[in-house]
Design a protein around this motif. Structure first.
Motif, short mmCIF file in Angstrom:
data_model
loop_
_atom_site.label_atom_id
_atom_site.label_comp_id
_atom_site.label_asym_id
_atom_site.label_seq_id
_atom_site.Cartn_x
_atom_site.Cartn_y
_atom_site.Cartn_z
N PHE A 37 14.95 50.12 57.14
CA PHE A 37 15.93 51.12 56.78
C PHE A 37 15.19 52.31 56.18
N GLN A 39 15.88 56.01 53.62
CA GLN A 39 16.77 56.81 52.79
C GLN A 39 16.19 58.20 52.61
N ARG A 45 21.15 55.26 52.46
CA ARG A 45 20.18 54.44 53.19
C ARG A 45 20.76 54.08 54.56
N GLU A 46 19.96 54.21 55.60
CA GLU A 46 20.45 54.01 56.96
C GLU A 46 19.56 53.06 57.75
N PHE A 47 20.16 52.38 58.69
CA PHE A 47 19.44 51.46 59.55
C PHE A 47 18.51 52.23 60.48
N ALA A 97 13.60 44.82 55.05
CA ALA A 97 14.59 43.90 54.52
C ALA A 97 14.64 42.64 55.37
N THR A 109 23.49 45.78 60.03
CA THR A 109 24.28 46.24 58.89
C THR A 109 23.54 46.00 57.59
N ARG A 110 23.55 47.00 56.76
CA ARG A 110 22.82 46.94 55.50
C ARG A 110 23.29 45.79 54.62
N TYR A 113 21.71 42.18 54.80
CA TYR A 113 20.33 41.91 54.38
C TYR A 113 20.30 41.47 52.93
N TRP A 116 15.03 42.78 49.85
CA TRP A 116 14.56 44.14 50.10
C TRP A 116 13.21 44.36 49.43
#
Length: 126
Positions: A37, A39, A45-47, A97, A109-110, A113, A116
């Motif tokens: 991911f 940020q 924060r994005e995949f 993650a 999808t965040r 996970y 991290w």
């Protein structure tokens, strides 16, 4: 439980390449699907990319398809993100993650996970 540590982030010029690594502790690394991911400054924060437990299946965000490649080495307890043709908009803190899931599943999808890393900064200059 697994602990993750990213490395490889640095300042790079647009058009350049970079490989991020994420080293995992523990003996059960092969049972986790992994993901990267990012940020960007001031954003969520994005995949970016995901890979299944055995490393057979992968998935990518549209913004990085054709430029980034995720890979997983279960023997070395490490997941990689090869980034080519970098753009200034790729500037972000990158996180790896780990997700507990079934074989063959890529998790995008965040919230799915569980573990991290602390993140590594990637800065792309124009």
């Amino acid at each position: 439980q697994v602990q993750l540590a990213e490395s490889g982030g640095k300042l790079v010029q647009a058009g350049g390449s970079l490989r991020l690594s994420c080293a995992a502790s523990g003996r059960t690394f092969s049972t986790y699907a992994m993901g990267w991911f990012r940020q960007p400054p001031g954003k969520e924060r994005e995949f970016v990319a995901g890979i299944s437990r055995r490393g057979v299946r992968t998935d990518y965000a549209d913004s990085v398809k054709g430029r980034f490649t995720i890979s997983k080495d279960n023997a070395k307890n490490t997941v990689y993100l090869q980034m080519n043709s970098l753009k200034p908009e790729d500037t972000a803190v990158f996180y790896c993650a780990a997700a507990e899931t079934l074989t063959g599943i890529v998790v995008t999808t965040r919230a799915a996970y569980k573990y991290w890393g602390q993140g590594t900064q990637v800065t792309v200059s124009s």
